[in-house]
Motif scaffolding. Structure first.
Motif, PDB file in Angstrom:
ATOM      1  N   THR B 172       0.545  -1.311   0.357  1.00  0.00           N
ATOM      2  CA  THR B 172      -0.385   0.134   0.065  1.00  0.00           C
ATOM      3  C   THR B 172       0.806   1.097  -0.109  1.00  0.00           C
ATOM      4  O   THR B 172       2.058   1.169   0.283  1.00  0.00           O
ATOM      5  CB  THR B 172      -0.846  -0.019   1.354  1.00  0.00           C
ATOM      6  OG1 THR B 172      -0.024  -0.187   2.095  1.00  0.00           O
ATOM      7  CG2 THR B 172      -1.414  -1.449   1.516  1.00  0.00           C
ATOM      8  N   GLN B 297      -1.053  -0.480  -3.534  1.00  0.00           N
ATOM      9  CA  GLN B 297      -2.607   0.303  -3.671  1.00  0.00           C
ATOM     10  C   GLN B 297      -3.003   0.900  -2.298  1.00  0.00           C
ATOM     11  O   GLN B 297      -2.554   1.833  -1.432  1.00  0.00           O
ATOM     12  CB  GLN B 297      -3.225  -1.326  -3.358  1.00  0.00           C
ATOM     13  CG  GLN B 297      -3.253  -2.019  -4.061  1.00  0.00           C
ATOM     14  CD  GLN B 297      -3.162  -1.612  -5.623  1.00  0.00           C
ATOM     15  OE1 GLN B 297      -4.820  -1.206  -5.623  1.00  0.00           O
ATOM     16  NE2 GLN B 297      -2.774  -2.180  -6.611  1.00  0.00           N
ATOM     17  N   TRP B 298      -3.989   1.999  -2.667  1.00  0.00           N
ATOM     18  CA  TRP B 298      -3.881   3.032  -2.012  1.00  0.00           C
ATOM     19  C   TRP B 298      -4.949   2.534  -0.530  1.00  0.00           C
ATOM     20  O   TRP B 298      -5.482   3.030   0.611  1.00  0.00           O
ATOM     21  CB  TRP B 298      -5.660   4.159  -2.248  1.00  0.00           C
ATOM     22  CG  TRP B 298      -4.355   4.409  -3.363  1.00  0.00           C
ATOM     23  CD1 TRP B 298      -4.605   4.863  -5.141  1.00  0.00           C
ATOM     24  CD2 TRP B 298      -4.167   5.896  -3.885  1.00  0.00           C
ATOM     25  NE1 TRP B 298      -3.834   5.289  -5.539  1.00  0.00           N
ATOM     26  CE2 TRP B 298      -2.857   5.952  -4.746  1.00  0.00           C
ATOM     27  CE3 TRP B 298      -3.546   6.479  -2.382  1.00  0.00           C
ATOM     28  CZ2 TRP B 298      -2.180   7.367  -4.699  1.00  0.00           C
ATOM     29  CZ3 TRP B 298      -2.348   7.691  -2.312  1.00  0.00           C
ATOM     30  CH2 TRP B 298      -2.000   8.071  -3.313  1.00  0.00           C
ATOM     31  N   ARG B 299      -6.269   0.765  -0.518  1.00  0.00           N
ATOM     32  CA  ARG B 299      -6.604   0.848   0.797  1.00  0.00           C
ATOM     33  C   ARG B 299      -6.244  -0.682   0.499  1.00  0.00           C
ATOM     34  O   ARG B 299      -5.733  -1.796  -0.382  1.00  0.00           O
ATOM     35  CB  ARG B 299      -7.829   0.496   0.272  1.00  0.00           C
ATOM     36  CG  ARG B 299      -8.274   1.872   1.116  1.00  0.00           C
ATOM     37  CD  ARG B 299      -9.887   1.529   0.498  1.00  0.00           C
ATOM     38  NE  ARG B 299     -10.303   2.064  -0.796  1.00  0.00           N
ATOM     39  CZ  ARG B 299     -10.780   2.833  -1.386  1.00  0.00           C
ATOM     40  NH1 ARG B 299     -11.369   3.810  -0.562  1.00  0.00           N
ATOM     41  NH2 ARG B 299     -10.868   3.639  -2.817  1.00  0.00           N
ATOM     42  N   ASP B 302      -7.315  -4.045  -2.010  1.00  0.00           N
ATOM     43  CA  ASP B 302      -7.422  -3.168  -3.604  1.00  0.00           C
ATOM     44  C   ASP B 302      -6.543  -3.858  -5.006  1.00  0.00           C
ATOM     45  O   ASP B 302      -5.189  -4.624  -4.169  1.00  0.00           O
ATOM     46  CB  ASP B 302      -7.444  -1.775  -3.670  1.00  0.00           C
ATOM     47  CG  ASP B 302      -8.664  -1.204  -3.256  1.00  0.00           C
ATOM     48  OD1 ASP B 302      -9.696  -1.879  -2.673  1.00  0.00           O
ATOM     49  OD2 ASP B 302      -8.646   0.429  -2.622  1.00  0.00           O
ATOM     50  N   LYS B 303      -7.159  -3.704  -6.112  1.00  0.00           N
ATOM     51  CA  LYS B 303      -6.362  -4.289  -7.094  1.00  0.00           C
ATOM     52  C   LYS B 303      -6.148  -3.732  -7.530  1.00  0.00           C
ATOM     53  O   LYS B 303      -7.493  -2.992  -8.630  1.00  0.00           O
ATOM     54  CB  LYS B 303      -6.540  -5.383  -7.238  1.00  0.00           C
ATOM     55  CG  LYS B 303      -5.122  -6.548  -6.264  1.00  0.00           C
ATOM     56  CD  LYS B 303      -5.292  -7.763  -6.931  1.00  0.00           C
ATOM     57  CE  LYS B 303      -4.505  -8.630  -6.384  1.00  0.00           C
ATOM     58  NZ  LYS B 303      -4.276 -10.424  -6.562  1.00  0.00           N
ATOM     59  N   VAL B 304      -6.163  -2.124  -8.165  1.00  0.00           N
ATOM     60  CA  VAL B 304      -6.519  -1.275  -8.690  1.00  0.00           C
ATOM     61  C   VAL B 304      -5.447  -0.705  -9.825  1.00  0.00           C
ATOM     62  O   VAL B 304      -4.203  -0.380  -9.505  1.00  0.00           O
ATOM     63  CB  VAL B 304      -7.364  -0.017  -9.006  1.00  0.00           C
ATOM     64  CG1 VAL B 304      -7.423   0.753  -9.361  1.00  0.00           C
ATOM     65  CG2 VAL B 304      -8.482  -0.575  -7.286  1.00  0.00           C
ATOM     66  N   THR B 382      -6.053  -4.998 -14.308  1.00  0.00           N
ATOM     67  CA  THR B 382      -6.738  -4.355 -12.920  1.00  0.00           C
ATOM     68  C   THR B 382      -6.406  -2.660 -13.665  1.00  0.00           C
ATOM     69  O   THR B 382      -7.160  -2.205 -12.170  1.00  0.00           O
ATOM     70  CB  THR B 382      -5.719  -4.891 -12.303  1.00  0.00           C
ATOM     71  OG1 THR B 382      -4.965  -4.488 -12.205  1.00  0.00           O
ATOM     72  CG2 THR B 382      -5.926  -5.921 -11.759  1.00  0.00           C
TER      73      THR B 382
END
Lengths: 317, 438
Positions: B172, B297-299, B302-304, B382
């Motif tokens: 993160t 990741q931002w959170r 997550d997987k973005v 993603t």
């Protein structure tokens, strides 16, 4: 700094034109038609590669290119916009300041070197002459890369110097980049200008030196009374070339940003760079053409002012 | 910046990335359908992606009446300029042209590209990762087919991180921030990343955080750097800069950058997947130390992902042989010619390739035997969708440095202010260019 390379400077080019010595009689005017035929090949080529592109640029400068709506005729609006464009004037101011400082320093060095070579008191004149001239033969791109490495603070020579002396000088900070570019340009063109001066000195008749020797003049007096006056004509030429060259500065500011961070070089660092970026990334060809023409007009005006002033002074001698 | 981007794209295109095991060598079988008639057609393709050439022989064998000539008309803006000139002159317009994704709207909006809808291109949609399809879609119409892809990923020097006491890749951005402090504690020269005003990096952060600063609708462009995602990404990077955790003295792609990558003082690079092929050339001494991971990741959980680079091919509206052009386009970006390009090192956003066993299981020696393909495939799939570039992005990115560099050189970087000034310049330029920008 490329224009100067296109001119072949020889001492004879600096001699007064022939017409002054042999004014043509009025009665021979008829024959001028034959003369026209002789200059026609040159005239045609000159028109093709010189006049036509300028006229085309002037034509382009009257249009605005838009991504939406295409090209529209806008009259002199591009020129109006240019005169109010702070980025353009920022670039012009920079090359003018650069010229005022760099050109005198460079020409002083060139002249000193030419006088030294001409004094016949140094050994290996030919070798020295070639060596000093050599940087001129190095392409500006290569020399910029080379100086970039030399002056780099992280891994370059300058970095080692900083560490040895405990200083923290960055040659490519926004305040110092222009000085570094001045160093590169001086390095590259001192030899070229020296050669012009040296050629002028070689053209001084030997009799003058003999006369001076008979009068008992010392070396310093010879320099002051014979050599420096002989250099006046070539000084005007070198000043004009240097002004044209610095006003067209492009390679150095184009390459530096890819080498060093935070050099302060912007897309409008010099007028030429600005014109390039306008035309090729902003697709504002019309505006870029207007800029190029205004810059040409400024350069020509300054060069002419120098020439007229220089020649008037020369004729007072 | 100009040079550097070319370098990225070139290396993305030219250098073999994953020498795929097995697979066909000669460009696969023909797609069946022979060319429309007996008439000989000569296609001109403008491409600075060297792998396109590999698909030619297979295509010509299957379509004997079509001759394909691949021409390198320059990279990126040089090529766009040449295309603009050809369109303006009304002659010499090629049949197929390569575009970076952000350049597609530049040509599509003024009507200079063919809407590929007439070739039934919609049915190919599900064969590409969603974001890549979004890249070639302008105002709901598809104007190009994706040919290579740059999913953002984090390349990290595991040896440096280990030395700093970071045992696994930060997952993160919070972990990344903690790791940055530890790395910097190794000594003044050690940083987790460098930034001297890299707009593509900042946009990839914003993209991943869900910010969509540009909204394009026909000739209307809306720019807003204050949406939630943008604000979060900008605030995070601002914190990194404020606390001196980022090296602001070294510019990407410079000689200094190479050296810091080699000696391990730069711990991570968050960049497009094409760095996989560039890094071994740039940092040969760090062989075995680098690994690839998804962007932090931002959170948690997550997987973005986001994008950083990539390109596509479209058919100019003024092209002479559109049917044949589309046939070849389909062949080398989707059909039988794709595998020969992948063999030659192209990194493509086609799901058929990304999900293939051969691509996913190939171990990369430079990355310590890591199965890099699997990571990059996941990064591709993603990528957050819905991102848009303004049609004048090429210009906008070129002046970003003018605005950013005074901030970076004084050491007082205020990203929000840089973006605000950038936005104002974009508004002014965009409106001058005939768009409605606000």
């Amino acid at each position: 700094m490329d224009l100067a390379r296109r001119f072949d400077v020889t001492p004879s080019a600096m001699a007064p034109p022939d017409e002054e010595r042999h004014p043509a009689p009025a009665g021979k005017r008829r024959k001028s038609r034959a003369g026209l035929a002789f200059i026609a090949p040159f005239g045609a080529l000159f028109a093709l590669v010189f006049i036509v592109p300028i006229l085309y640029a002037a034509y382009l400068s009257l249009f605005q290119d838009k991504l939406v709506g295409g090209t529209t005729f806008v009259g002199f609006a591009n020129y109006g916009k240019l005169f109010r464009d702070p980025q353009f004037w920022d670039g012009v101011g920079r090359v003018v300041r650069f010229t005022l400082v760099q050109v005198p320093i460079m020409l002083f060095f060139s002249m000193a070197l030419a006088l030294a070579l001409d004094s016949m008191r140094v050994h290996g004149t030919r070798f020295m002459r070639a060596t000093i001239f050599l940087p001129y033969a190095v392409p500006a791109i290569v020399s910029t890369l080379m100086w970039g490495f030399l002056l780099g603070v992280k891994y370059g020579l300058f970095g080692s110097l900083n560490r040895a002396l405990g200083t923290d000088i960055d040659p490519f900070a926004p305040g110092t980049t222009l000085i570094s570019i001045g160093l590169m340009v001086t390095w590259a063109f001192t030899g070229f200008n020296m050669l012009i001066f040296y050629a002028a000195l070689k053209a001084v008749p030997r009799e003058l030196y003999e006369a001076a020797a008979i009068d008992g003049a010392n070396e310093f007096q010879v320099v002051r009374a014979i050599k420096l006056p002989a250099l006046r004509g070539s000084l005007v030429v070198t000043i004009i070339f240097s002004i044209i060259g610095t006003f067209q500065m492009f390679n150095e500011p184009q390459i530096l940003p890819t080498m060093v961070a935070g050099s302060g070089v912007t897309t409008f660092y010099t007028p030429n760079l600005y014109a390039y970026n306008l035309a090729f990334t902003g697709s504002q060809q019309g505006y870029a053409a207007a800029l190029a023409l205004v810059m040409a007009a400024i350069t020509i005006a300054v060069a002419y002012a120098v020439q007229i002033r220089g020649l008037r002074n020369a004729s007072h001698q | 910046m100009r040079l550097s981007r070319k370098v990225r794209l070139l290396s993305a295109a030219l250098v073999p990335m994953f020498a795929l095991a097995a697979c066909s060598g000669g460009g696969g079988g023909g797609g069946g359908a022979a060319g429309g008639g007996d008439e000989q057609v000569k296609l001109t393709v403008w491409s600075w992606d060297g792998t396109v050439e590999r698909a030619v022989s297979g295509f010509q064998a299957a379509n004997p009446n079509i001759k394909v000539e691949v021409v390198n008309a320059g990279s990126s803006q040089d090529e766009y300029k040449a295309l603009d000139n050809a369109i303006q002159a009304g002659s010499g317009v090629p049949d197929l042209v390569m575009f970076e994704y952000f350049a597609v709207p530049y040509f599509a909006i003024p009507g200079k590209l063919t809407d590929l809808g007439e070739f039934g291109v919609e049915k190919l949609k599900n064969d590409y990762v969603p974001a890549a399809w979004g890249d070639v879609t302008v105002n709901g119409k598809v104007y190009a087919l994706p040919s290579d892809y740059g999913p953002s990923a984090m390349f990290y020097n595991s040896a440096t991180l280990k030395k700093a006491g970071v045992d696994k890749a930060p997952a993160t951005w919070d972990e990344y921030y903690e790791a940055a402090k530890k790395v910097h504690a190794l000594g003044g020269d050690h940083y987790i990343a460098q930034d001297t005003g890299d707009i593509f990096f900042l946009l990839s952060l914003i993209w991943q955080a869900g910010g969509r600063p540009f909204t394009v609708n026909g000739n209307k462009v809306h720019i807003d750097f204050t949406d939630e995602g943008t604000t979060r990404a900008v605030a995070f990077w601002q914190k990194m800069l404020d606390e001196g955790l980022v090296n602001t003295k070294i510019t990407g792609w410079s000689d200094d950058w190479n050296r810091t990558l080699n000696d391990g003082t730069l711990a991570t690079q968050t960049m497009g997947g094409w760095l996989t092929s560039t890094l071994p050339e740039r940092a040969p001494k760090a062989a075995g130390d680098f690994r690839v991971a998804l962007m932090p990741q931002w959170r948690q959980g997550d997987k973005v992902g986001a994008e950083n680079g990539g390109s596509s091919f479209g058919i100019p509206a003024a092209a002479g042989h559109k049917d044949a052009a589309f046939k070849f386009l389909e062949y080398f970006t989707h059909g039988g010619g794709l595998s020969s390009r992948v063999d030659a090192g192209a990194f493509v956003p086609n799901t058929s390739v990304l999900e293939s066993e051969a691509f996913q299981s190939k171990a990369n020696k430079y990355f310590g035997g890591q199965k890099v393909g699997a990571v990059l495939a996941e990064a591709s799939e993603t990528v957050g969708s819905g991102w848009q570039y303004p049609p004048f992005f090429e210009w906008a990115r070129s002046i970003y440095g003018d605005i950013a560099s005074p901030f970076y050189t004084t050491g007082k970087v205020k990203l929000a202010e840089i973006l605000e000034q950038w936005k104002q310049r974009c508004i002014q330029y965009g409106n001058e260019q005939g768009f409605e920008v606000d």
